[in-house]
Design a protein around this motif. Sequence first.
Motif, PDB file in Angstrom:
ATOM      1  N   SER A 153     152.717  21.972  46.710  1.00 57.25           N
ATOM      2  CA  SER A 153     151.918  23.185  46.888  1.00 57.25           C
ATOM      3  C   SER A 153     152.118  24.146  45.733  1.00 57.25           C
ATOM      4  O   SER A 153     151.164  24.798  45.275  1.00 57.25           O
ATOM      5  N   GLU A 154     153.340  24.234  45.232  1.00 56.15           N
ATOM      6  CA  GLU A 154     153.611  25.091  44.077  1.00 56.15           C
ATOM      7  C   GLU A 154     153.004  24.517  42.798  1.00 56.15           C
ATOM      8  O   GLU A 154     152.466  25.252  41.967  1.00 56.15           O
ATOM      9  N   ALA A 155     153.073  23.200  42.654  1.00 61.51           N
ATOM     10  CA  ALA A 155     152.570  22.565  41.435  1.00 61.51           C
ATOM     11  C   ALA A 155     151.061  22.658  41.316  1.00 61.51           C
ATOM     12  O   ALA A 155     150.525  22.832  40.208  1.00 61.51           O
ATOM     13  N   PHE A 156     150.340  22.567  42.436  1.00 59.59           N
ATOM     14  CA  PHE A 156     148.876  22.547  42.399  1.00 59.59           C
ATOM     15  C   PHE A 156     148.253  23.816  42.984  1.00 59.59           C
ATOM     16  O   PHE A 156     147.036  23.867  43.174  1.00 59.59           O
ATOM     17  N   ASP A 157     149.081  24.809  43.261  1.00 54.73           N
ATOM     18  CA  ASP A 157     148.618  26.102  43.771  1.00 54.73           C
ATOM     19  C   ASP A 157     147.776  25.919  45.034  1.00 54.73           C
ATOM     20  O   ASP A 157     146.663  26.426  45.160  1.00 54.73           O
ATOM     21  N   LEU A 158     148.337  25.171  45.975  1.00 56.64           N
ATOM     22  CA  LEU A 158     147.682  24.912  47.248  1.00 56.64           C
ATOM     23  C   LEU A 158     148.579  25.382  48.388  1.00 56.64           C
ATOM     24  O   LEU A 158     149.799  25.500  48.221  1.00 56.64           O
ATOM     25  N   SER A 159     147.976  25.636  49.535  1.00 60.99           N
ATOM     26  CA  SER A 159     148.788  25.932  50.709  1.00 60.99           C
ATOM     27  C   SER A 159     149.462  24.653  51.179  1.00 60.99           C
ATOM     28  O   SER A 159     149.035  23.537  50.860  1.00 60.99           O
ATOM     29  N   ARG A 160     150.521  24.804  51.957  1.00 59.11           N
ATOM     30  CA  ARG A 160     151.202  23.618  52.481  1.00 59.11           C
ATOM     31  C   ARG A 160     150.281  22.819  53.392  1.00 59.11           C
ATOM     32  O   ARG A 160     150.307  21.584  53.394  1.00 59.11           O
ATOM     33  N   ALA A 161     149.446  23.531  54.157  1.00 61.91           N
ATOM     34  CA  ALA A 161     148.506  22.836  55.032  1.00 61.91           C
ATOM     35  C   ALA A 161     147.537  21.992  54.210  1.00 61.91           C
ATOM     36  O   ALA A 161     147.198  20.864  54.589  1.00 61.91           O
ATOM     37  N   ALA A 162     147.086  22.535  53.067  1.00 64.67           N
ATOM     38  CA  ALA A 162     146.163  21.787  52.215  1.00 64.67           C
ATOM     39  C   ALA A 162     146.852  20.562  51.620  1.00 64.67           C
ATOM     40  O   ALA A 162     146.242  19.489  51.505  1.00 64.67           O
ATOM     41  N   VAL A 163     148.112  20.710  51.237  1.00 64.45           N
ATOM     42  CA  VAL A 163     148.852  19.570  50.684  1.00 64.45           C
ATOM     43  C   VAL A 163     149.019  18.483  51.743  1.00 64.45           C
ATOM     44  O   VAL A 163     148.799  17.290  51.470  1.00 64.45           O
ATOM     45  N   GLY A 178     147.136  17.997  54.238  1.00 60.46           N
ATOM     46  CA  GLY A 178     145.827  17.410  54.469  1.00 60.46           C
ATOM     47  C   GLY A 178     145.466  16.382  53.411  1.00 60.46           C
ATOM     48  O   GLY A 178     144.884  15.334  53.713  1.00 60.46           O
ATOM     49  N   ALA A 179     145.832  16.676  52.148  1.00 66.27           N
ATOM     50  CA  ALA A 179     145.511  15.778  51.037  1.00 66.27           C
ATOM     51  C   ALA A 179     146.456  14.587  50.954  1.00 66.27           C
ATOM     52  O   ALA A 179     146.156  13.619  50.249  1.00 66.27           O
ATOM     53  N   THR A 180     147.580  14.660  51.660  1.00 63.41           N
ATOM     54  CA  THR A 180     148.552  13.563  51.609  1.00 63.41           C
ATOM     55  C   THR A 180     148.690  12.891  52.974  1.00 63.41           C
ATOM     56  O   THR A 180     148.202  11.784  53.181  1.00 63.41           O
ATOM     57  N   ALA A 181     149.340  13.560  53.920  1.00 67.40           N
ATOM     58  CA  ALA A 181     149.622  12.947  55.219  1.00 67.40           C
ATOM     59  C   ALA A 181     148.347  12.587  55.982  1.00 67.40           C
ATOM     60  O   ALA A 181     148.204  11.469  56.490  1.00 67.40           O
ATOM     61  N   SER A 182     147.401  13.539  56.067  1.00 65.99           N
ATOM     62  CA  SER A 182     146.180  13.264  56.829  1.00 65.99           C
ATOM     63  C   SER A 182     145.352  12.171  56.173  1.00 65.99           C
ATOM     64  O   SER A 182     144.854  11.262  56.845  1.00 65.99           O
ATOM     65  N   VAL A 183     145.200  12.257  54.850  1.00 62.98           N
ATOM     66  CA  VAL A 183     144.438  11.235  54.133  1.00 62.98           C
ATOM     67  C   VAL A 183     145.092   9.868  54.292  1.00 62.98           C
ATOM     68  O   VAL A 183     144.422   8.857  54.527  1.00 62.98           O
ATOM     69  N   ALA A 184     146.412   9.832  54.166  1.00 67.12           N
ATOM     70  CA  ALA A 184     147.137   8.560  54.284  1.00 67.12           C
ATOM     71  C   ALA A 184     146.994   7.978  55.677  1.00 67.12           C
ATOM     72  O   ALA A 184     146.791   6.765  55.847  1.00 67.12           O
ATOM     73  N   MET A 185     147.096   8.816  56.705  1.00 72.29           N
ATOM     74  CA  MET A 185     147.006   8.323  58.081  1.00 72.29           C
ATOM     75  C   MET A 185     145.615   7.787  58.382  1.00 72.29           C
ATOM     76  O   MET A 185     145.458   6.709  58.977  1.00 72.29           O
ATOM     77  N   THR A 217     145.858  16.890  39.102  1.00 73.38           N
ATOM     78  CA  THR A 217     145.004  17.669  39.992  1.00 73.38           C
ATOM     79  C   THR A 217     145.193  17.185  41.422  1.00 73.38           C
ATOM     80  O   THR A 217     145.654  16.071  41.660  1.00 73.38           O
ATOM     81  N   TRP A 218     144.789  18.031  42.381  1.00 75.51           N
ATOM     82  CA  TRP A 218     144.997  17.686  43.793  1.00 75.51           C
ATOM     83  C   TRP A 218     144.154  16.488  44.204  1.00 75.51           C
ATOM     84  O   TRP A 218     144.591  15.685  45.037  1.00 75.51           O
ATOM     85  N   TRP A 219     142.933  16.345  43.632  1.00 74.85           N
ATOM     86  CA  TRP A 219     142.092  15.231  44.051  1.00 74.85           C
ATOM     87  C   TRP A 219     142.630  13.896  43.559  1.00 74.85           C
ATOM     88  O   TRP A 219     142.445  12.869  44.211  1.00 74.85           O
ATOM     89  N   ILE A 256     143.554  10.706  45.992  1.00 77.79           N
ATOM     90  CA  ILE A 256     143.101   9.333  45.761  1.00 77.79           C
ATOM     91  C   ILE A 256     144.277   8.359  45.797  1.00 77.79           C
ATOM     92  O   ILE A 256     144.196   7.269  46.365  1.00 77.79           O
ATOM     93  N   VAL A 257     145.393   8.755  45.189  1.00 74.26           N
ATOM     94  CA  VAL A 257     146.583   7.900  45.192  1.00 74.26           C
ATOM     95  C   VAL A 257     147.040   7.640  46.614  1.00 74.26           C
ATOM     96  O   VAL A 257     147.329   6.493  47.003  1.00 74.26           O
ATOM     97  N   TYR A 258     147.087   8.684  47.440  1.00 69.80           N
ATOM     98  CA  TYR A 258     147.522   8.512  48.822  1.00 69.80           C
ATOM     99  C   TYR A 258     146.520   7.680  49.626  1.00 69.80           C
ATOM    100  O   TYR A 258     146.892   6.894  50.495  1.00 69.80           O
ATOM    101  N   ALA A 259     145.236   7.835  49.324  1.00 68.71           N
ATOM    102  CA  ALA A 259     144.215   7.126  50.074  1.00 68.71           C
ATOM    103  C   ALA A 259     144.147   5.646  49.727  1.00 68.71           C
ATOM    104  O   ALA A 259     143.794   4.826  50.574  1.00 68.71           O
ATOM    105  N   VAL A 260     144.502   5.297  48.485  1.00 75.41           N
ATOM    106  CA  VAL A 260     144.341   3.917  48.028  1.00 75.41           C
ATOM    107  C   VAL A 260     145.695   3.214  47.917  1.00 75.41           C
ATOM    108  O   VAL A 260     146.106   2.464  48.802  1.00 75.41           O
ATOM    109  N   SER A 261     146.412   3.475  46.831  1.00 76.61           N
ATOM    110  CA  SER A 261     147.663   2.745  46.581  1.00 76.61           C
ATOM    111  C   SER A 261     148.696   2.998  47.663  1.00 76.61           C
ATOM    112  O   SER A 261     149.342   2.070  48.170  1.00 76.61           O
ATOM    113  N   TRP A 262     148.857   4.242  48.034  1.00 72.41           N
ATOM    114  CA  TRP A 262     149.877   4.612  49.020  1.00 72.41           C
ATOM    115  C   TRP A 262     149.570   3.970  50.378  1.00 72.41           C
ATOM    116  O   TRP A 262     150.413   3.308  50.984  1.00 72.41           O
ATOM    117  N   SER A 263     148.329   4.150  50.862  1.00 75.59           N
ATOM    118  CA  SER A 263     147.974   3.646  52.185  1.00 75.59           C
ATOM    119  C   SER A 263     147.950   2.124  52.229  1.00 75.59           C
ATOM    120  O   SER A 263     148.481   1.515  53.154  1.00 75.59           O
TER     121      SER A 263
END
Length: 404
Positions: free
Chosen positions: A44-54, A56-63, A105-107, A111-118
């Motif tokens: 969240s600090e690195a990409f200037d996002l809220s923790r909820a947004a992070v 969402g972009a990682t855990a939710s996308v991966a799940m 970037t956050w997107w 993508i990494v979480y949605a493809v390689s990670w998942s």
Amino acid sequence: MESAAPNTERFYYGWVIVALAMMMHGLTTGGTNALYGVFALPLSEAFDLSRAAVLGATASVAMISSGLLSPFAGLWLSRYSPKKIILLGCLMLSGGYFAMTLVTTWWQMSIVYAVSWSMGNVLFGALAANTSVSNWFEAERGKALGIASIGMSFGSFSFPPIITWIIVNHGWRSAYAVLGCITLAAVPFILRWYRDRPDNADGTPQVRPPGGNHWKEILGSRDFWVIGLCISICFAGFNGVTINIIPMAVDRGFTPTSAAWLLSVAAAFGVVGKIVIGMSADKLGPRKALMIPLGLLVIACLLLRGNTPYWQMMVAAAFVGLSSGGAIPVWGALIGSYFGQQKFSQVMGMMNPLLVPLIVACAPFISWVKESTGSYNPALMAIIGFIAAAFALIPLLRPLKANN
């Protein structure tokens, strides 16, 4: 396809597969699920996002991605060599970690979480590990699945403090690089020790027709839907209670440190549940054994009602741990008993998406009820109501043997 020596040897090779499955559970649970919160703040600090947004972009996308990929992964594991699939998953997961060291970037991160990670997590994680164990065990399937799933507890214990230390001292990109190296180190063990399905499981000759697509047959089975609904209720219940038990304790006046010990107690008893309840699935039959984690969760919810003392919350945490630990091997034993080893991976893969909605909804539902009513009691009673529905569904499972 490789085959193993029959169970006339002094040492049955299936226990080597259990050890490898334990490693797979530990690397994927410890390296992915247990670390979403650990990486939330630095990302969240690195990409200037809220923790909820992070999240969402990682855990939710991966799940979500994992749920969509699971049915296909289950089919591949039944149709092709599990060893090759698992190696591919290990390499993809490791590659996902290394890719995270390069994102800007956050997107890209999403993508990494949605493809390689998942994909890596599905092909190398619980689905592949449980399938591997089930391929080698028949009579002792519950026990073997329970022992293998201890890797989940070990990974959840060990990875967060280690990765947190690396993030604090060397940064989050270095932490991802270390995770990539640790995961990649599993490749030689898989290459050297992993074997595909044996000719004999627990000494019982296996008749294996060619792998195929059984989707219509599986979806048309009442047992599939009953098992999926019961397990999703159980998983959602203990997941929701586990996530909320620390805020629950703090709201009741206990310190955060004291509240954190509740999770430690739950994790410790989770190991006990994996072994003891897993063995009960072999002795009692999985249909009866399914009642145990459900019943333990009811007791935990009842103990947590009201302004309970700390010792009572500790006892409740122990019951939550027993329930969560026991549900994992019971789930595998149910699928193995009702659908057989040939369809195991495909059934578990197809069932995974059924678990996602309730699991995702339960934890925020408990928090919302507390904020809306000022009490956790209505949410706890709602969980008990869902469990009562699960108990009512269990008799719909067709009896297989006298002990089921």
